[in-house]
Scaffold this active site. Structure first.
Site, short mmCIF file in Angstrom:
data_model
loop_
_atom_site.label_atom_id
_atom_site.label_comp_id
_atom_site.label_asym_id
_atom_site.label_seq_id
_atom_site.Cartn_x
_atom_site.Cartn_y
_atom_site.Cartn_z
N ASP A 30 37.46 63.70 34.20
CA ASP A 30 36.31 63.31 35.04
C ASP A 30 35.61 64.59 35.48
OD1 ASP A 30 35.75 60.56 37.02
OD2 ASP A 30 34.82 62.48 37.57
N LYS A 205 33.15 39.83 28.96
CA LYS A 205 33.26 40.41 30.31
C LYS A 205 32.15 39.93 31.23
CE LYS A 205 34.34 42.78 33.80
NZ LYS A 205 34.92 44.07 33.99
N ASN A 209 32.49 37.40 34.61
CA ASN A 209 32.03 37.73 35.95
C ASN A 209 30.88 36.83 36.39
OD1 ASN A 209 33.98 39.60 36.42
ND2 ASN A 209 32.65 41.41 36.38
N ALA A 253 34.04 29.43 50.42
CA ALA A 253 32.69 29.69 50.94
C ALA A 253 32.77 30.73 52.05
CB ALA A 253 32.10 28.39 51.47
N CYS A 261 31.16 45.10 41.03
CA CYS A 261 31.14 44.39 39.74
C CYS A 261 30.25 43.16 39.74
CB CYS A 261 32.57 44.03 39.35
SG CYS A 261 33.64 45.47 39.27
C1 UGA Z 1 35.87 41.18 39.75
C2 UGA Z 1 36.56 40.20 38.80
O1 UGA Z 1 37.28 39.23 39.56
C3 UGA Z 1 37.51 40.94 37.87
O2 UGA Z 1 38.08 40.04 36.95
C4 UGA Z 1 36.72 42.00 37.11
O3 UGA Z 1 37.55 42.76 36.25
C5 UGA Z 1 36.08 42.95 38.11
O4 UGA Z 1 35.20 42.20 38.98
C6 UGA Z 1 35.30 43.96 37.35
O5 UGA Z 1 34.28 43.60 36.73
O6 UGA Z 1 35.73 45.11 37.25
P1 UGA Z 1 36.60 42.43 42.01
O7 UGA Z 1 35.20 42.98 42.06
O8 UGA Z 1 37.75 43.35 42.25
O9 UGA Z 1 36.87 41.76 40.57
O10 UGA Z 1 36.65 41.29 43.11
P2 UGA Z 1 36.89 39.72 43.16
O11 UGA Z 1 38.28 39.45 43.53
O12 UGA Z 1 36.35 39.06 41.96
O13 UGA Z 1 35.96 39.34 44.41
C7 UGA Z 1 34.57 39.59 44.34
C8 UGA Z 1 33.88 39.14 45.59
O14 UGA Z 1 33.86 37.71 45.65
C9 UGA Z 1 34.50 39.60 46.90
O15 UGA Z 1 33.47 40.05 47.76
C10 UGA Z 1 35.16 38.35 47.44
O16 UGA Z 1 35.23 38.35 48.84
C11 UGA Z 1 34.22 37.28 46.94
N1 UGA Z 1 34.83 35.94 46.84
C12 UGA Z 1 35.88 35.72 45.99
C13 UGA Z 1 34.32 34.88 47.59
O17 UGA Z 1 33.35 35.06 48.37
N2 UGA Z 1 34.88 33.65 47.47
C14 UGA Z 1 35.93 33.40 46.63
O18 UGA Z 1 36.37 32.25 46.57
C15 UGA Z 1 36.43 34.47 45.88
#
Ligand code: UGA
Length: 433
Positions: A30, A205, A209, A253, A261
């Protein structure tokens, strides 16, 4: 195997440490010297449960090193590209600067037969373009998207729920065999593996998402309807979630999705589809984005109306700054956005987060940050829970009431028990319940 990993951020640092823990010899590369110095000393530049331990053991084994020098990649068989693809400053598309730079840095050190493996989330068509760039060196290229979630990154890397290889048709077998050797542990454990072309691998991917983002905005749209009808969106989610075709996960919700992401991926996908002349196919993602962004303002509006329409000078405790618990990531964080919007309206905002305060302070020095939850609650006239950290979910309504000036709470993640809080005299407001 000998591996190099370009990019030592959330994706690359975890990938490098996890691959070393599986027995590979890994160099993480990096250009950020501060990040490299930290990682080399066993310090993680961001909060990720389990990463410090795996980093220490991999560094200790001698199988993991970090450097700023791309020449260190020369001896590796496989070169992973795990750099960021943030949203462009001037539009919705992905900023490809870091991917292009990583490949340019790697190019002079590639030897015939080496495999360059893209893991970054990229606009469809990128792999074909980069394969042509790499081809004159005699090396080849594959696309192997990453699905790790922050907070579960180590487990998701070592025990992924699927592996996707996008490979060139004429070297499919050789490239698949190389990737199978890299992921021998997961393959041996029976992890489903899909071997496909570049475009499909890239699209998997963004499709995944986009689906997750749509699921969250769907339930938030239901929350909006629940809010004007007196229905309870959490019960609605439980009820529809029992249908195995729908499923209960990602139907929570609240203030919506954020992070590095989901938000930028749906925007980049929309931009790429428009470039391809298929904008209408994913036009709904704009609404997904709009519904999501409305939720942040909705919480702010609720807080303001609890003060009769004027929040100026009122003390508001904002609990949570990270985009989700078990992370210190504040990129596109709904929680931080709520704090900043309230501050912008003149509220005296006191924020707290177990891990994200240093990051938030750097970006928003205008906010006040409390060292402890108690200090944030002290004298608050409204409490807003916007990241569902365990310590907030476990707050005791009676003890909390004794600390605040006015027992008014907004549950931006629907994680508190309304009856328990109301029984202690609180005015409780959830999201769509
Ligand atoms: C997300 C995807 O879940 C991963 O599979 C993917 O690899 C990653 O992006 C990426 O592209 O690198 P991440 O950003 O770590 O992972 O977070 P998530 O767990 O997906 O949550 C995303 C957002 O959605 C958070 O702000 C969370 O609070 C929100 N969320 C999640 C809700 O508001 N409601 C839900 O029911 C679930």
């Amino acid at each position: 195997m000998k591996l190099s990993v370009f990019g030592c951020g959330y994706l690359g640092a975890v990938h490098a440490a996890a691959m070393a823990s599986l027995g590979h010899e890994v160099v993480g590369i990096d250009p950020d010297a501060t990040k490299i110095a930290k990682l080399s000393a066993g310090q993680t530049p961001f909060f990720e449960p389990g990463l410090p331990e795996i980093l220490a053991s991999s560094l200790g084994s001698g199988r993991l090193t970090f450097t700023t020098d791309p020449a260190a990649a020369a001896g590796a068989d496989v070169h992973f590209i795990g750099v960021g693809t943030p949203q462009r400053r001037d539009g919705a598309g992905a900023d490809m600067t870091y991917v292009n730079q990583a490949v340019a840095d790697l190019l002079p050190h590639l030897r015939p037969g080496a495999l360059v493996v893209g893991k970054s989330t990229v606009p469809v068509g990128t792999a074909a373009r980069l394969a042509a760039t790499v081809a004159p060196t005699g090396a080849r290229l594959a696309w192997n998207p990453e699905f790790l979630r922050e907070g579960f990154a180590i487990k998701d890397t070592i025990e992924p729920d699927r592996l996707v290889y996008g490979v060139a048709p004429d070297t499919k077998d050789e490239d698949t065999a190389i990737l199978d050797a890299v992921y021998a542990a997961a393959i041996g454990a029976g992890t489903p593996r899909i071997v496909t072309d570049y475009a499909t691998a890239e699209l998997v991917k963004v499709a995944a998402n986009s689906f997750l983002a749509t699921k969250i905005s769907f339930i938030n749209a239901m929350a909006e309807i629940a809010e004007v009808t007196g229905a309870d969106v959490t019960q609605l989610a439980d009820a529809i979630g029992h249908d195995a075709r729908i499923g209960r996960r990602f139907l929570n919700a609240g203030v919506g999705f954020g992070g590095g992401c989901l938000p930028k991926d749906i925007r980049a996908f929309t931009a790429r589809a428009e470039e391809l002349g298929r904008g209408e196919s994913v036009a709904f993602l704009k609404q997904v984005d709009e519904i999501n962004l409305r939720r942040r303002q909705h919480v702010v509006d609720l807080v303001v109306s609890s003060f009769g329409g004027q929040v100026f000078g009122h003390r508001v405790a904002v609990l949570g700054l990270a985009f989700k618990p078990d992370s210190d990531d504040i990129r596109d964080s709904p929680a931080l956005d709520v704090a900043v919007r309230l501050k912008g309206l003149g509220a005296e905002v006191i924020s707290h987060d177990p891990e994200a305060m240093d990051n938030a302070r750097r970006m928003h020095p205008q906010l006040a940050y409390a060292d402890t939850v108690d200090a944030a609650l002290d004298g608050a006239e409204a409490v807003v829970v916007v990241t569902e950290w365990k310590q907030y979910r476990q707050l005791d309504p009676r003890e909390t009431a004794a600390k605040v000036a006015r027992p008014v709470i907004f549950d931006g993640r629907n994680v508190l028990d309304p009856a328990a809080w109301r029984a202690e005299g609180w005015t409780y407001t959830g999201m769509g319940r």
